[in-house]
Design an enzyme around this catalytic site. Structure first.
Site, mmCIF file in Angstrom:
data_model
loop_
_atom_site.group_PDB
_atom_site.id
_atom_site.type_symbol
_atom_site.label_atom_id
_atom_site.label_comp_id
_atom_site.label_asym_id
_atom_site.label_seq_id
_atom_site.Cartn_x
_atom_site.Cartn_y
_atom_site.Cartn_z
ATOM 1 N N GLY A 59 48.594 134.289 -7.120
ATOM 2 C CA GLY A 59 48.770 133.234 -8.103
ATOM 3 C C GLY A 59 49.957 132.360 -7.753
ATOM 4 N N GLU A 69 43.739 132.392 0.147
ATOM 5 C CA GLU A 69 44.280 131.504 1.167
ATOM 6 C C GLU A 69 43.355 130.286 1.250
ATOM 7 O OE1 GLU A 69 47.030 131.896 2.796
ATOM 8 O OE2 GLU A 69 47.533 133.979 2.358
ATOM 9 N N GLU A 89 60.114 138.013 0.910
ATOM 10 C CA GLU A 89 59.593 138.938 -0.096
ATOM 11 C C GLU A 89 58.146 138.630 -0.458
ATOM 12 O OE1 GLU A 89 59.125 141.902 -1.862
ATOM 13 O OE2 GLU A 89 61.300 141.774 -2.125
ATOM 14 N N ASP A 143 44.533 139.091 5.919
ATOM 15 C CA ASP A 143 45.717 138.968 5.072
ATOM 16 C C ASP A 143 46.292 140.338 4.720
ATOM 17 O OD1 ASP A 143 47.486 137.209 3.475
ATOM 18 O OD2 ASP A 143 46.612 138.291 1.785
ATOM 19 N N VAL A 183 54.394 140.017 0.920
ATOM 20 C CA VAL A 183 53.647 141.167 0.404
ATOM 21 C C VAL A 183 53.783 141.196 -1.114
ATOM 22 C CG1 VAL A 183 53.358 143.673 0.451
ATOM 23 C CG2 VAL A 183 54.133 142.477 2.505
ATOM 24 N N LYS A 212 53.133 134.282 6.038
ATOM 25 C CA LYS A 212 53.160 135.633 6.591
ATOM 26 C C LYS A 212 53.061 135.662 8.115
ATOM 27 C CE LYS A 212 49.891 136.902 3.188
ATOM 28 N NZ LYS A 212 50.202 135.819 2.354
ATOM 29 N N LYS A 247 49.943 142.222 5.711
ATOM 30 C CA LYS A 247 50.852 142.784 4.716
ATOM 31 C C LYS A 247 51.220 144.233 5.030
ATOM 32 C CE LYS A 247 49.296 139.752 0.979
ATOM 33 N NZ LYS A 247 48.556 139.641 -0.302
#
Length: 816
Positions: free
Chosen positions: A799, A670, A609, A681, A612, A582, A685
Site C-alpha cells: 500500500g 509492482e 526498511e 519480489d 521488506v 529493492k 525480500k
C-alpha cells in the site's frame, strides 16, 4: 559626542578606509572622535622589521621597502592625483625617519623596549595621517590630534600604564577648544613625562578610545571591527554561533578574559567606570545591529537562555602543589601567589581542594617553566622535608568557560555543563566558579576544546533546525503519498524534532527540478516538476553531487534498476540514500556488500526498511536482534501483500484475473504484477533478510516453485492479463484443492540452514499464516532467544500510504 574606533582590518587598504569615511559621515553625533589603528597587520610587520635589524639581517631593508610601498600604494589608491603630492611626501618623510632608526638598530644590534615602542608607533601615525588626508579630500571638517600629546603614561614600554587623572584632564581641555566635527586620533600610542613614545600594549587602540570616551563623557563608544559583535562562541569553531545583541560590562569582561577577541578587558574599564555604553559594530556590515555593552540587565531572545556566551582560552598549563604538610598550615597560598606575582606571572584560574591538601593554578603555557622554577625556589625547604611534593606541571591544556549574569541562583547549570562534557568523553582536569556565579570554567585537554565548545553550544544555545535536504526520485503512488506526508508533518518535525525539511530536488522518468533557496514547494511540486528540465540520469547525479548541500539524502521511490545503480556514486560523496527500490540490495552479493561498506566508510546512512514489509519494522527488528547478540535460526514469512491480498480475495466468485487487476488498482502490486505473482519480489525480500542475517546468498541460490503457467510470463502486461483469463481453470483447481483440505493458499518464503525458498503453500488452521487477511504480511523470526515461540511481526505489507510512511521513518533516521 561619540567616540568611534576602527581596528586594523577596518583600515587595511584604500577600499576599507572609504568604508570608514562613509560610516563617520553617517554618524548623527554633533562631534565624533575617530581613533584608528595601524593598517592591518602593520604592527607585527614593524616588530619583524626591528627584530631583523637587531639580528643583523640585512633583509630588513627589503622589508622596510615593502612597508613603504604598501603605504604609498594606499595613498595613490585613496586620494585624487591632484591631492597625492603632500601625502606621498609625508609618508616618505616618516619612512626616512623609520629607516634611520632601523639602521641604528642594525648597527648597534640592540632593540630596546623604548626603541621598540618608537618603531611600533609609526603604524598608527602613518595610517591616521593618510586617513586625515582622505578626509580633507572629502572636505570633511576634521582635525588630527597626536595622542602622544594628551595621553601620559609611566615608562613601562610596550605595556605602559596610563596616568589617568592628568590624561583625562588634558583630553577634556584640549577637545573643548576644537570646533571641527571630526577629531582624528592615532590609537595605541602615548608618551611618558620625558616625552618618549610609549605604547599601551594589547588592545591599545581600544583603550585609547575608551580613555577619550571617559574623559569627554561621550554618549557612546563604538568599536568598529570585522565581525558583527560578540558571539555566543568562536565562529571559527562553532558554525551555529550567533551574535549577542546585548551584554553587561561584567559579562563582557568575563568573555573577553577567556579569549573573546573582539575586545580586550582593560579596554572596557574606563568606559565601564564612567557608565558609557559600548557598541561593537562591523565595518563591512554597518547595518547589522552589533553588540551593545552596558550596565542594564542582559536580555535574550529566548527567556530560557541562562548562559550568555561560551569562551575559551588555549595554550594553558596547570601547576599543582600538594602535600599533607599544607593541611592546616596558614600562609601556603600567600607564598604561592606572592611568588608568582614577583615573577610577573598572571594566574588565570585557581582551584583548591576543601581538604587544603592541594592547590591548582592555571597560567599561560609560555610562563610555566618560569613559574615552576620560582615556586621550586620558594618551597624548597618544604619539598626537601617532604611536607610538599615536587611541583607538578601539565601542558597542552585549554579552558572553556560558560558566562552569564542569569546563571546566578539557577541550579543545574554546572551539572548540565559537566554532564554534556562527560557524555562526549571530554575529561575535566580542573574546575573553577567565581563567587559572582557569572562564570563556570573547566580545564580540559587542548585537543578537546573545539569539540567541547560545540557540544556546550549545542546544549545551551542551539535552537537552530537541522536542515534535511531531500532529492526524491519517483512521484508515483508511493512518491506522491510521501510528499503529502512530508507536507503534513513539516511543522511537527520543525517544532518537535528541530528538523527542517527541504525538497532540494525532485524527479520522475520525464522531468527533474532543483531548488537552491527554500526548496521545491510541497504545495506546488506537481507544477514545479512539470515546468522542470528533461530528466537525464547522469545530469541528476551530477547536480546532486555538485550542489554539495548539508544533510543531503537521495530518496529512491522507484523500481528502476538504473536508479538503483547510482547509489554507489552518492554514498562515495557522503550523500545518504533511502531506498524503497529493492533492486540494489537484491543484486549480486558483492554489490550489496559494497553498498554497506561505502555507507560505513563515508559515514553516509543507507536505509532500506521498506524493501521488506513496506512500513513494518522488519529489517530494523532483525538488526536489533543481531546487534544485541542474538542469532537467526530460521525465518518463515508471507512477504507479499499483493499475493496475500489476491489469495484472500480469490474464492472463484470472481476470476483470478479480476482479483489481480483489483490488487493493481489498489496500488498493491509492482508496475508489472508478474514480479509479484512470479515470486521475484518475494525472492528479493527473503534474499535481503538472509543477507541482513549474515549469509552470502544470491538470487540464483533461492528455490522458486512457480504457480503461474509459463505462458503468463510471455509478452506485455496486457498479454499477461489475457493469459490469466485463459488459465482460470488452473487457478480454480489450486483453490479447490486447498479448500477441500480446510486450508488456505499462502505464498510462503522460508530461510533455514543457509537455504532459502519461495512458493505457494496450502496452510492449515494451525498455521500462523492461516489467519492473515487483506494485504497483511507476517514474518516469524526463530532465533537462539526465540527457539520455540518466534518473534512475530505482522501488519499491512503493501500500500502506498504504509510504504511511504516507512520511507519517511528512514528519512528521520538519517538525522540521528
Amino acid at each position: 559626542m561619540y567616540v568611534l574606533k576602527f581596528g586594523g582590518s577596518s583600515v587595511a587598504n584604500a577600499e576599507n578606509i572609504r568604508k570608514v569615511a562613509a560610516i563617520v559621515q553617517s554618524s548623527d553625533a554633533k562631534q565624533v572622535v575617530v581613533v584608528v589603528s595601524a593598517l592591518g597587520g602593520m604592527t607585527n610587520e614593524l616588530l619583524t622589521l626591528g627584530t631583523k635589524a637587531a639580528e643583523g639581517d640585512e633583509n630588513y631593508k627589503g622589508h622596510l621597502d615593502d612597508l613603504r610601498e604598501r603605504h604609498l600604494n594606499v595613498v595613490k589608491s585613496l586620494l585624487p592625483i591632484t591631492g597625492q603630492s603632500s601625502s606621498l611626501s609625508l609618508v616618505m618623510q616618516l619612512f626616512n625617519e623609520l629607516e634611520d632608526i632601523a639602521e641604528s638598530i642594525f648597527r648597534l644590534r640592540e632593540f630596546s623596549p623604548a626603541t621598540k615602542d618608537r618603531i611600533l608607533a609609526f603604524g598608527e601615525t602613518l595610517s591616521s595621517k593618510i586617513i586625515a588626508a582622505y578626509f580633507a579630500s572629502l572636505n570633511l571638517s576634521h582635525r588630527w590630534l597626536d595622542a602622544k600629546n594628551v595621553i601620559l603614561t609611566n615608562s613601562k614600554f610596550s605595556n605602559a600604564k596610563v596616568h589617568l587623572e592628568p590624561t583625562m584632564e588634558i583630553i577634556s581641555k584640549t577637545i573643548q577648544n576644537f570646533n571641527e566635527k571630526i577629531i582624528l586620533v592615532p590609537g595605541f600610542i602615548a608618551s611618558n613625562k620625558k616625552g618618549q613614545t610609549t605604547t599601551l600594549g594589547r588592545g591599545g587602540s581600544d583603550y585609547t578610545a575608551a580613555l577619550f570616551a571617559a574623559a569627554l563623557n561621550a554618549t557612546r563608544l563604538e568599536i568598529w571591527t570585522d565581525v558583527s559583535g560578540m558571539m555566543t562562541a568562536d565562529p571559527r569553531w562553532v558554525s551555529g554561533a550567533r551574535i549577542i545583541q546585548h551584554i553587561t560590562f561584567k559579562e563582557a569582561m568575563e568573555l573577553s578574559h577567556f579569549g573573546a577577541k573582539v575586545i580586550y578587558p582593560p579596554t572596557i574599564i574606563p568606559a565601564m567606570n564612567a557608565g558609557i555604553p559600548i557598541l561593537i559594530k562591523n565595518t563591512f556590515d554597518p547595518e547589522a545591529p552589533g553588540t551593545l555593552i552596558d550596565n542594564e540587565p542582559t536580555t535574550h531572545e529566548l527567556e530560557q537562555e541562562i548562559v550568555t556566551g561560551i569562551s575559551s582560552m588555549t595554550e594553558i598549563a596547570l601547576l599543582s602543589i600538594e602535600g599533607s604538610g599544607m593541611v592546616g598550615v596558614p600562609g601556603t597560598s600567600k607564598t604561592l601567589f606572592e611568588t608568582l606575582a614577583a615573577a610577573q606571572i598572571n594566574v588565570i584560574l585557581i582551584t583548591q581542594s576543601s581538604s587544603e591538601h592541594s592547590i591548582c593554578v592555571a597560567v599561560d603555557a609560555a610562563d610555566i617553566e618560569l613559574a615552576k622554577e620560582a615556586l621550586d625556589s620558594s618551597f624548597n625547604n618544604e619539598i626537601t622535608t617532604g611536607k610538599i611534593e615536587p611541583i607538578k606541571i601539565e601542558r597542552g591544556l585549554s579552558i572553556v568557560a560558560l558566562v552569564g549574569d542569569k546563571m546566578k541562583s539557577h541550579p543545574g547549570i554546572s551539572g548540565k555543563m559537566f554532564s554534556v562534557l562527560g557524555r562526549n568523553g571530554i575529561n575535566v582536569r580542573a574546575i573553577a566558579q567565581g563567587s559572582s556565579e557569572k562564570n563556570i570554567s573547566a580545564v580540559i585537554a587542548f585537543e578537546d576544546v573545539k569539540k567541547a565548545i560545540n557540544v556546550l553550544h549545542e546544549a545551551f544555545f542551539e535552537k537552530v533546525y537541522k536542515q534535511l535536504n531531500l532529492f526524491i526520485v519517483g512521484v508515483g503512488n508511493v512518491g506522491s503519498r510521501l510528499l503529502a506526508q512530508l507536507k503534513q508533518q513539516k511543522s511537527y518535525l520543525q517544532h518537535n524534532l528541530n528538523i527542517q525539511l527541504r525538497i532540494a530536488g525532485l524527479a520522475n522518468s520525464r522531468k527533474m527540478v532543483f531548488s537552491d533557496n527554500g526548496g521545491v514547494s510541497l504545495d506546488h511540486w506537481e507544477q514545479a516538476l512539470q515546468e522542470g528540465q528533461q530528466f537525464e540520469l547522469s545530469a541528476f547525479i551530477n547536480t546532486v553531487i555538485e550542489k554539495n548541500v548539508r544533510n543531503a539524502v537521495v530518496v529512491d521511490v522507484t523500481a528502476n534498476a538504473a536508479i538503483a545503480g547510482t547509489y554507489k556514486k552518492f554514498l562515495e560523496k557522503s550523500v545518504a540514500v533511502v531506498a524503497c527500490n529493492k533492486i540494489a540490495c537484491s543484486s549480486s552479493y558483492e554489490d550489496y556488500q559494497q553498498l554497506k561498506s561505502l555507507s560505513k566508510a563515508f559515514n553516509a546512512p543507507f536505509f532500506f526498511e521498506t524493501n521488506v514489509g513496506a512500513g513494518l519494522p522488519v529489517i530494523g527488528t532483525l538488526n536489533d536482534l543481531l546487534r544485541s547478540g542474538d542469532e537467526v535460526v530460521k525465518i518463515q514469512a508471507v512477504l507479499s501483500g499483493t499475493l496475500n491480498f489476491v489469495f484472500n480475495n480469490y474464492d472463484t466468485t470472481k476470476t483470478f484475473e479480476q482479483v489481480v487487476a483489483m490488487a493493481q488498482q489498489e496500488g498493491y502490486t509492482e508496475p508489472d504484477p508478474r514480479l509479484d505473482l512470479g515470486g521475484t519480489d518475494v525472492m528479493r525480500k527473503i534474499l535481503i533478510l538472509a543477507r541482513e542475517s549474515g549469509h552470502a546468498l544470491n538470487m540464483e541460490d533461492i528455490q522458486n516453485t512457480p504457480f503461474l503457467p509459463a505462458s503468463c510470463f510471455e509478452g506485455s502486461v496486457e498479454d499477461f492479463y489475457g493469459q490469466l483469463k485463459v488459465h482460470e481453470d488452473h487457478f480454480k483447481k489450486l483453490y479447490e484443492a486447498a479448500a477441500n483440505e480446510g486450508c488456505k493458499l499462502k505464498y510462503v518464503a522460508s530461510f533455514e540452514q543457509g537455504k532459502a525458498s519461495v512458493g505457494l503453500q496450502a496452510v492449515s488452521a494451525q498455521s500462523d499464516f492461516f489467519h492473515l487477511y487483506g494485504k497483511d504480511n507476517i514474518v516469524l523470526f526463530y532465533t537462539k532467544r526465540y527457539p520455540d515461540q518466534p518473534l512475530v511481526i505482522k501488519g499491512a505489507g503493501a500500500g502506498a500510504d504504509v510504504t511511504a510512511s516507512g520511507v519517511f521513518a528512514d528519512l528521520i533516521k538519517t538525522v540521528y
